[in-house]
Design an enzyme around this catalytic site. Sequence first.
Site, PDB file in Angstrom:
ATOM      1  NE  ARG A 269      -0.669   0.588   5.018  1.00  0.00           N
ATOM      2  CZ  ARG A 269       0.051   1.718   5.565  1.00  0.00           C
ATOM      3  NH1 ARG A 269       0.359   2.803   4.737  1.00  0.00           N
ATOM      4  NH2 ARG A 269       0.463   1.591   6.605  1.00  0.00           N
TER       5      ARG A 269
ATOM      6  CD  GLU B  20       2.729  -0.616   9.570  1.00  0.00           C
ATOM      7  OE1 GLU B  20       3.748  -0.149  10.179  1.00  0.00           O
ATOM      8  OE2 GLU B  20       1.737  -0.118   9.618  1.00  0.00           O
TER       9      GLU B  20
ATOM     10  CG  ASP C  95       5.561   8.382  11.090  1.00  0.00           C
ATOM     11  OD1 ASP C  95       5.292   8.556   9.889  1.00  0.00           O
ATOM     12  OD2 ASP C  95       4.928   7.750  11.715  1.00  0.00           O
TER      13      ASP C  95
ATOM     14  CG  ASN D 251       6.636   7.614   7.329  1.00  0.00           C
ATOM     15  OD1 ASN D 251       5.850   8.320   7.143  1.00  0.00           O
ATOM     16  ND2 ASN D 251       6.772   6.673   7.878  1.00  0.00           N
TER      17      ASN D 251
END
Length: 305
Positions: free
Chosen positions: A107, A127, A210, A160
Amino acid sequence: CPFPVTMSSIKVECVLRENYRCGESPVWEEASQSLLFVDIPSKIICRWDTVSNQVQRVAVDAPVSSVALRQLGGYVATIGTKFCALNWENQSVFVLAMVDEDKKNNRFNDGKVDPAGRYFAGTMAEETAPAVLERHQGSLYSLFPDHSVKKYFDQVDISNGLDWSLDHKIFYYIDSLSYTVDAFDYDLQTGQISNRRIVYKMEKDEQIPDGMCIDAEGKLWVACYNGGRVIRLDPETGKRLQTVKLPVDKTTSCCFGGKDYSEMYVTCARDGLNAEGLLRQPDAGNIFKITGLGVKGIAPYSYAG
Protein backbone atom coordinates in the site's frame (compact mmCIF):
# COMPACT_ATOMS: atom_id res chain seq x y z
CA CYS A 1 22.92 40.97 29.20
CA PRO A 2 21.31 42.93 32.06
CA PHE A 3 17.74 41.81 31.32
CA PRO A 4 16.59 38.20 31.41
CA VAL A 5 15.59 36.98 27.96
CA THR A 6 12.41 34.93 28.12
CA MET A 7 12.02 32.19 25.57
CA SER A 8 8.61 31.97 23.93
CA SER A 9 6.48 29.60 25.98
CA ILE A 10 5.64 26.52 23.93
CA LYS A 11 2.15 25.16 24.47
CA VAL A 12 1.03 21.66 23.47
CA GLU A 13 -2.72 21.07 23.52
CA CYS A 14 -5.04 18.32 22.40
CA VAL A 15 -7.49 20.07 20.06
CA LEU A 16 -9.48 17.22 18.50
CA ARG A 17 -10.46 14.14 20.48
CA GLU A 18 -11.57 11.47 18.02
CA ASN A 19 -9.35 8.47 18.88
CA TYR A 20 -8.07 7.84 15.38
CA ARG A 21 -6.35 4.49 14.93
CA CYS A 22 -3.50 5.96 12.91
CA GLY A 23 -3.84 9.65 12.09
CA GLU A 24 -1.48 10.79 9.34
CA SER A 25 -0.73 13.33 6.62
CA PRO A 26 -1.97 16.60 8.18
CA VAL A 27 -2.36 19.38 5.58
CA TRP A 28 -3.62 22.90 6.22
CA GLU A 29 -6.20 24.28 3.81
CA GLU A 30 -6.11 28.04 4.18
CA ALA A 31 -9.24 28.73 2.12
CA SER A 32 -11.47 26.82 4.54
CA GLN A 33 -9.33 27.24 7.68
CA SER A 34 -9.40 23.46 7.89
CA LEU A 35 -6.99 20.68 8.72
CA LEU A 36 -7.08 17.71 6.36
CA PHE A 37 -5.71 14.37 7.52
CA VAL A 38 -6.30 10.65 7.15
CA ASP A 39 -6.84 7.66 9.42
CA ILE A 40 -5.02 4.93 7.50
CA PRO A 41 -6.56 1.67 8.79
CA SER A 42 -10.03 3.20 9.26
CA LYS A 43 -9.96 4.13 5.54
CA ILE A 44 -11.22 7.67 6.10
CA ILE A 45 -10.15 11.12 4.94
CA CYS A 46 -11.06 13.84 7.44
CA ARG A 47 -11.50 17.59 7.18
CA TRP A 48 -11.66 19.44 10.48
CA ASP A 49 -13.04 22.96 10.19
CA THR A 50 -11.19 24.80 12.96
CA VAL A 51 -13.72 27.66 12.93
CA SER A 52 -16.90 25.58 13.38
CA ASN A 53 -15.03 22.69 15.05
CA GLN A 54 -16.89 20.26 12.79
CA VAL A 55 -15.24 17.17 11.31
CA GLN A 56 -16.37 15.86 7.93
CA ARG A 57 -15.27 12.43 6.74
CA VAL A 58 -15.12 10.60 3.44
CA ALA A 59 -14.86 6.81 3.62
CA VAL A 60 -12.85 5.02 0.93
CA ASP A 61 -12.39 1.36 0.01
CA ALA A 62 -8.76 0.79 1.03
CA PRO A 63 -6.21 2.13 3.53
CA VAL A 64 -5.73 5.83 2.77
CA SER A 65 -2.27 7.12 3.63
CA SER A 66 -2.01 10.72 2.43
CA VAL A 67 -4.13 13.60 1.20
CA ALA A 68 -3.17 16.80 -0.61
CA LEU A 69 -4.74 19.90 -2.14
CA ARG A 70 -5.58 20.00 -5.84
CA GLN A 71 -5.39 23.12 -8.00
CA LEU A 72 -8.57 22.15 -9.90
CA GLY A 73 -10.47 21.95 -6.62
CA GLY A 74 -11.06 19.03 -4.32
CA TYR A 75 -8.15 16.91 -3.25
CA VAL A 76 -5.85 14.08 -4.24
CA ALA A 77 -5.14 11.08 -2.03
CA THR A 78 -3.16 7.86 -2.00
CA ILE A 79 -5.60 4.99 -1.45
CA GLY A 80 -4.30 1.42 -1.42
CA THR A 81 -1.80 1.48 -4.29
CA LYS A 82 -3.71 4.10 -6.28
CA PHE A 83 -3.21 7.82 -6.80
CA CYS A 84 -6.77 9.22 -6.68
CA ALA A 85 -8.68 12.45 -7.12
CA LEU A 86 -11.37 13.21 -4.54
CA ASN A 87 -14.47 15.31 -5.08
CA TRP A 88 -15.38 16.31 -1.53
CA GLU A 89 -18.87 17.58 -2.36
CA ASN A 90 -20.22 14.29 -3.73
CA GLN A 91 -17.62 12.09 -1.99
CA SER A 92 -16.59 10.49 -5.28
CA VAL A 93 -13.14 9.03 -5.85
CA PHE A 94 -11.54 8.84 -9.30
CA VAL A 95 -8.42 6.74 -9.91
CA LEU A 96 -5.64 8.69 -11.65
CA ALA A 97 -2.93 5.99 -11.65
CA MET A 98 -1.93 2.69 -10.06
CA VAL A 99 1.45 1.38 -8.87
CA ASP A 100 2.94 -1.84 -7.46
CA GLU A 101 0.39 -3.96 -9.28
CA ASP A 102 2.73 -6.97 -8.98
CA LYS A 103 2.80 -6.62 -5.18
CA LYS A 104 -0.62 -7.50 -3.81
CA ASN A 105 0.47 -6.95 -0.20
CA ASN A 106 1.62 -3.34 -0.71
CA ARG A 107 0.00 0.00 0.00
CA PHE A 108 1.01 3.62 -0.27
CA ASN A 109 2.26 5.46 2.79
CA ASP A 110 3.11 9.14 3.19
CA GLY A 111 2.80 11.59 0.26
CA LYS A 112 3.23 15.30 -0.48
CA VAL A 113 3.07 17.68 -3.44
CA ASP A 114 6.28 19.29 -4.68
CA PRO A 115 6.64 23.01 -5.60
CA ALA A 116 5.92 22.19 -9.29
CA GLY A 117 2.66 20.41 -8.51
CA ARG A 118 3.80 16.77 -8.69
CA TYR A 119 2.40 14.38 -6.09
CA PHE A 120 5.18 12.31 -4.49
CA ALA A 121 4.34 9.19 -2.48
CA GLY A 122 6.01 5.94 -1.60
CA THR A 123 4.83 2.43 -0.86
CA MET A 124 5.48 -0.28 1.73
CA ALA A 125 4.33 -3.80 2.54
CA GLU A 126 1.24 -4.03 4.76
CA GLU A 127 2.27 -4.31 8.40
CA THR A 128 1.55 -7.38 10.52
CA ALA A 129 1.95 -5.08 13.55
CA PRO A 130 2.99 -1.40 13.71
CA ALA A 131 6.42 -1.10 12.04
CA VAL A 132 6.59 -4.90 11.57
CA LEU A 133 6.50 -5.86 7.89
CA GLU A 134 8.27 -7.57 5.02
CA ARG A 135 11.32 -5.45 4.28
CA HIS A 136 12.41 -3.79 1.01
CA GLN A 137 9.02 -4.11 -0.69
CA GLY A 138 8.34 -0.41 -1.24
CA SER A 139 9.23 2.17 -3.88
CA LEU A 140 9.10 5.95 -4.26
CA TYR A 141 6.89 7.42 -7.01
CA SER A 142 5.54 10.71 -8.21
CA LEU A 143 2.36 11.45 -10.11
CA PHE A 144 3.01 14.17 -12.69
CA PRO A 145 0.30 16.70 -13.64
CA ASP A 146 -0.41 14.70 -16.84
CA HIS A 147 -1.19 11.66 -14.62
CA SER A 148 1.95 9.80 -15.72
CA VAL A 149 3.89 8.11 -12.93
CA LYS A 150 7.64 8.13 -12.38
CA LYS A 151 9.34 5.51 -10.20
CA TYR A 152 12.50 6.74 -8.52
CA PHE A 153 13.84 3.74 -6.61
CA ASP A 154 12.72 0.57 -4.86
CA GLN A 155 13.98 -1.49 -1.89
CA VAL A 156 12.16 0.88 0.47
CA ASP A 157 11.02 -0.38 3.89
CA ILE A 158 8.53 2.26 5.08
CA SER A 159 8.34 5.24 2.73
CA ASN A 160 7.60 8.20 4.93
CA GLY A 161 8.15 11.94 5.48
CA LEU A 162 9.11 14.16 2.56
CA ASP A 163 9.56 17.84 1.77
CA TRP A 164 11.62 20.28 -0.31
CA SER A 165 14.11 22.98 0.63
CA LEU A 166 12.96 26.59 0.37
CA ASP A 167 15.00 27.11 -2.83
CA HIS A 168 13.50 23.86 -4.24
CA LYS A 169 16.98 22.44 -4.92
CA ILE A 170 16.91 19.70 -2.27
CA PHE A 171 14.38 16.93 -1.69
CA TYR A 172 14.26 15.53 1.85
CA TYR A 173 13.03 11.99 2.42
CA ILE A 174 12.57 9.44 5.19
CA ASP A 175 12.60 5.66 4.86
CA SER A 176 11.63 4.99 8.47
CA LEU A 177 13.59 1.82 9.18
CA SER A 178 16.85 3.41 8.01
CA TYR A 179 16.51 5.69 11.09
CA THR A 180 17.82 8.61 9.03
CA VAL A 181 16.61 11.73 7.25
CA ASP A 182 18.06 11.75 3.73
CA ALA A 183 18.54 14.46 1.12
CA PHE A 184 18.74 14.39 -2.67
CA ASP A 185 19.67 17.07 -5.18
CA TYR A 186 16.41 18.10 -6.81
CA ASP A 187 15.69 19.35 -10.32
CA LEU A 188 12.39 21.19 -10.10
CA GLN A 189 11.96 21.39 -13.88
CA THR A 190 12.17 17.64 -14.48
CA GLY A 191 11.41 16.17 -11.05
CA GLN A 192 14.71 14.26 -11.15
CA ILE A 193 16.53 13.36 -7.93
CA SER A 194 20.21 12.44 -7.46
CA ASN A 195 23.09 12.29 -4.99
CA ARG A 196 21.38 10.67 -1.99
CA ARG A 197 23.00 11.40 1.36
CA ILE A 198 22.15 11.31 5.07
CA VAL A 199 21.49 14.66 6.77
CA TYR A 200 20.42 13.35 10.18
CA LYS A 201 20.78 10.11 12.11
CA MET A 202 18.11 9.44 14.74
CA GLU A 203 19.22 9.07 18.35
CA LYS A 204 18.00 6.04 20.28
CA ASP A 205 15.31 7.79 22.32
CA GLU A 206 13.99 9.55 19.20
CA GLN A 207 12.93 6.13 17.88
CA ILE A 208 11.45 5.91 14.36
CA PRO A 209 11.39 8.93 11.99
CA ASP A 210 7.90 9.34 10.52
CA GLY A 211 6.23 12.38 8.91
CA MET A 212 8.13 15.59 8.27
CA CYS A 213 7.68 19.23 7.28
CA ILE A 214 9.86 22.26 6.67
CA ASP A 215 9.61 25.66 8.33
CA ALA A 216 10.11 29.16 6.93
CA GLU A 217 13.76 29.11 8.08
CA GLY A 218 14.51 25.96 6.09
CA LYS A 219 14.74 23.70 9.14
CA LEU A 220 13.03 20.30 9.22
CA TRP A 221 10.51 19.05 11.77
CA VAL A 222 10.23 15.29 12.14
CA ALA A 223 7.57 13.38 14.07
CA CYS A 224 9.16 10.54 16.04
CA TYR A 225 7.00 7.40 16.08
CA ASN A 226 7.30 5.65 19.48
CA GLY A 227 9.39 8.67 20.55
CA GLY A 228 6.47 10.90 21.61
CA ARG A 229 7.97 14.07 20.19
CA VAL A 230 8.67 16.25 17.21
CA ILE A 231 12.24 17.36 16.66
CA ARG A 232 13.62 20.32 14.73
CA LEU A 233 16.72 19.62 12.64
CA ASP A 234 19.21 21.71 10.74
CA PRO A 235 19.73 19.71 7.53
CA GLU A 236 22.94 21.64 6.77
CA THR A 237 24.73 20.84 10.03
CA GLY A 238 22.95 17.58 10.88
CA LYS A 239 22.24 18.90 14.36
CA ARG A 240 19.02 18.71 16.34
CA LEU A 241 17.96 22.20 17.35
CA GLN A 242 14.84 21.56 19.40
CA THR A 243 12.67 18.81 20.89
CA VAL A 244 8.98 19.22 21.70
CA LYS A 245 7.53 16.32 23.67
CA LEU A 246 3.89 15.26 23.44
CA PRO A 247 1.77 13.22 25.88
CA VAL A 248 1.47 10.37 23.34
CA ASP A 249 4.14 7.94 22.13
CA LYS A 250 3.10 7.29 18.54
CA THR A 251 3.50 10.73 16.97
CA THR A 252 3.14 10.21 13.21
CA SER A 253 3.33 13.51 11.31
CA CYS A 254 3.26 17.29 11.56
CA CYS A 255 2.41 20.36 9.52
CA PHE A 256 2.17 24.10 10.00
CA GLY A 257 -1.17 25.86 9.72
CA GLY A 258 -3.46 28.31 11.43
CA LYS A 259 -2.89 32.04 11.48
CA ASP A 260 0.18 32.90 9.35
CA TYR A 261 1.21 29.23 9.55
CA SER A 262 2.45 29.87 13.08
CA GLU A 263 0.76 26.81 14.62
CA MET A 264 1.94 23.23 14.27
CA TYR A 265 -0.55 20.37 14.03
CA VAL A 266 0.56 16.88 14.99
CA THR A 267 -1.16 13.56 14.26
CA CYS A 268 -0.60 10.34 16.19
CA ALA A 269 -1.75 6.73 16.46
CA ARG A 270 -3.35 4.47 19.05
CA ASP A 271 -3.02 1.20 17.11
CA GLY A 272 -0.31 -0.92 18.70
CA LEU A 273 -0.92 0.31 22.23
CA ASN A 274 -2.06 -2.22 24.81
CA ALA A 275 -4.64 -1.49 27.52
CA GLU A 276 -1.96 -0.20 29.87
CA GLY A 277 -0.54 2.06 27.17
CA LEU A 278 -3.97 3.51 26.41
CA LEU A 279 -4.56 4.12 30.11
CA ARG A 280 -1.25 5.97 30.34
CA GLN A 281 -1.94 8.08 27.24
CA PRO A 282 -5.70 8.56 26.84
CA ASP A 283 -5.14 11.14 24.10
CA ALA A 284 -3.45 8.64 21.76
CA GLY A 285 -4.99 8.97 18.31
CA ASN A 286 -6.06 12.58 18.78
CA ILE A 287 -4.91 15.78 17.04
CA PHE A 288 -2.52 18.14 18.82
CA LYS A 289 -1.67 21.79 18.27
CA ILE A 290 1.67 23.33 19.25
CA THR A 291 1.92 27.10 19.62
CA GLY A 292 4.73 29.40 20.70
CA LEU A 293 7.41 27.74 18.58
CA GLY A 294 8.63 31.14 17.40
CA VAL A 295 8.86 29.95 13.81
CA LYS A 296 6.33 29.73 11.00
CA GLY A 297 5.75 27.20 8.28
CA ILE A 298 4.98 27.61 4.61
CA ALA A 299 1.75 26.93 2.73
CA PRO A 300 1.41 23.45 1.19
CA TYR A 301 1.64 23.06 -2.58
CA SER A 302 -1.31 21.84 -4.66
CA TYR A 303 -1.31 19.04 -7.22
CA ALA A 304 -1.35 20.59 -10.69
CA GLY A 305 -3.20 17.83 -12.56
